[in-house]
Enzyme design. Structure first.
Site, PDB file in Angstrom:
ATOM      1  N   ASP A 124      -5.436   6.899   2.351  1.00 33.70           N
ATOM      2  CA  ASP A 124      -4.648   6.298   1.482  1.00 33.70           C
ATOM      3  C   ASP A 124      -4.389   7.564   1.615  1.00 33.70           C
ATOM      4  O   ASP A 124      -2.598   7.517   0.704  1.00 33.70           O
ATOM      5  CB  ASP A 124      -5.308   5.255  -0.028  1.00 33.70           C
ATOM      6  CG  ASP A 124      -6.159   3.962   1.355  1.00 33.70           C
ATOM      7  OD1 ASP A 124      -5.313   2.771   0.363  1.00 33.70           O
ATOM      8  OD2 ASP A 124      -6.944   3.868   1.531  1.00 33.70           O
ATOM      9  N   ALA A 135      -3.074   1.521   2.966  1.00 36.98           N
ATOM     10  CA  ALA A 135      -1.432   1.726   2.242  1.00 36.98           C
ATOM     11  C   ALA A 135      -0.919   2.092   3.842  1.00 36.98           C
ATOM     12  O   ALA A 135       0.428   1.868   3.366  1.00 36.98           O
ATOM     13  CB  ALA A 135      -2.477   3.404   3.024  1.00 36.98           C
ATOM     14  N   LYS A 162     -11.110   4.388   1.245  1.00 38.48           N
ATOM     15  CA  LYS A 162     -11.586   3.371   0.827  1.00 38.48           C
ATOM     16  C   LYS A 162     -13.215   3.878   0.799  1.00 38.48           C
ATOM     17  O   LYS A 162     -13.535   4.836   1.040  1.00 38.48           O
ATOM     18  CB  LYS A 162     -11.699   2.279   1.569  1.00 38.48           C
ATOM     19  CG  LYS A 162     -13.387   1.232   0.839  1.00 38.48           C
ATOM     20  CD  LYS A 162     -12.448   1.070  -1.012  1.00 38.48           C
ATOM     21  CE  LYS A 162     -13.153  -0.133  -1.242  1.00 38.48           C
ATOM     22  NZ  LYS A 162     -13.004  -1.103  -2.286  1.00 38.48           N
TER      23      LYS A 162
END
Length: 395
Positions: A266, A74, A277
């Site tokens: 993220d 990110a 993830k």
């Protein structure tokens, strides 16, 4: 190059002569050769077998690198997106089209769009305020976009250091043993950051302080970012680490071998829901059952107050072949080209392959940012943190 491993029991380390700092080869850098500016990326799809760089001369090449995960993570995606706008401006491409393509390259990671739009705003402001001929105005605007990208790059590096310090302080407060056994998922180090990372930066701070006794590294299926990238970074930092399959994490918790879980993010919704993830949510459930802190480490730019809750986060769906095939190592196998897919499922098998899952705030012990720690995780606390960071930035 760091491409040879020595293995002893469960500990995997690089041989002593190639233990170097993880950011000796930066994940991303801007260069200006005679033929024009370029963005140079360390191709993360080739690690750990080869350290190979990609040279992007146009925004579409960068879009492809983002989609293929040659550049990922990110914070680094935000930096890459900003440099992508600067590249488009400097090379004479349509900046609006380039910005839109870059911002949409991966939908879940909010930092990507943030970096793109920040550089685009700087470009447009300089273009609108310029006087004189059009060529000079374009050059000023391109320079402004590049300055914005470089500033974001610098901020991320500084923020990474602060996250490492805040996270280590939190671990020392939560864990009474004096030493820490940390489980992490995916890859959150220098390969995803302008500095030393997010969650990995905390583990690295613990290591440098002599308090990391074990870094448990989930291999992170299906693309093995833990096995390929986190193990690569941990080895280069001479950290004590052990690799495990994702499905082995439960037995590790049951054996009492995990003191804390550290992951990145993220996107963090306004209510504190965390998209990370895929595989992070099961770890949060395991951590709660076993009374182990589950800590998220991410810059404030990952907090998206315009996304109200976890259900509103768009989760990227990746191609099914990432699950039904495994990628061949860089040294070709018989009948398979280097980088090609080796089938592991019957032909025609359908695959479910979300890139991320979402962890609800009630399972998150704390969120560590460069501006401090949010615990407990609530919408109000997150909003206050974001307000404080904005005021500090403006002052």
């Amino acid at each position: 190059m760091a491409d040879q491993y020595a293995q002893s029991g469960e500990d995997i380390r690089l041989s002593e002569d190639i233990q170097t700092k993880a950011n000796d080869i930066p994940a991303l850098r801007w260069e200006e050769p005679a033929e024009g500016p370029v963005l140079v990326l360390l191709d993360q799809t080739r690690l750990p077998a080869e350290e190979v760089e990609l040279v992007c001369t146009d925004p579409q090449a960068l879009v492809q690198a983002i989609r293929s995960l040659a550049v990922r993570g990110a914070p680094l995606l935000g930096i890459a997106g900003a440099y992508g706008v600067a590249l488009a401006a400097a090379r004479g491409f349509d900046v609006q089209d380039a910005a839109d393509a870059l911002a949409d390259a991966r939908p879940t990671a909010v930092n990507l769009a943030y970096g793109v739009r920040r550089a685009q705003r700087a470009y447009l402001a300089a273009l609108g305020n310029g006087a004189g001929d059009a060529q000079a105005g374009q050059e000023r605007a391109a320079a402004a976009a590049l300055a914005a990208a470089r500033e974001l790059h610098r901020e991320d590096a500084e923020g990474s250091s602060r996250m490492g310090a805040h996270g280590l302080q939190l671990l020392d407060e939560l864990l009474t043993g004096g030493t820490h056994r940390i489980l992490t998922h995916c890859n959150t180090g220098a390969l995803v950051s302008g500095g030393e990372g997010t969650a990995f930066a905390v583990a690295l701070a613990a290591h440098r302080a002599g308090r990391l006794t074990r870094l448990w590294v989930d291999e992170t299926r299906p693309l093995l970012q833990g096995a390929r990238l986190t193990a690569y970074e941990a080895a280069r930092q001479a950290m004590p680490y052990t690799l495990l399959t994702d499905s082995a994490a439960g037995s590790l918790f049951a054996a009492g071998e995990v003191d804390a879980v550290l992951v990145g993010a993220d996107r963090i919704a306004a209510d504190g829901s965390v998209a990370n993830k895929v595989g992070s949510y099961p770890l949060a459930v395991l951590a709660r059952y076993h009374h182990v802190p589950f800590i998220v480490v991410a810059p404030v730019t990952t907090v998206d107050l315009e996304t109200p809750d976890g259900a509103s986060i768009e989760v990227e769906q990746r191609p099914g072949h990432e699950v039904t095939e495994v990628t061949a190592p860089q040294a070709p196998l018989a009948g398979v080209e280097a980088g090609g897919g080796i089938p592991v499922a019957p032909l025609g098998t359908q695959a479910y392959n979300p890139a991320f899952d979402v962890t609800p705030p009630e399972l998150v012990t704390a969120i560590v940012t460069e501006w401090g720690v949010v615990a407990p995780v609530t919408a109000e606390a997150l909003s206050e943190l974001c307000d404080r960071s904005r005021q500090a930035t403006m002052s």
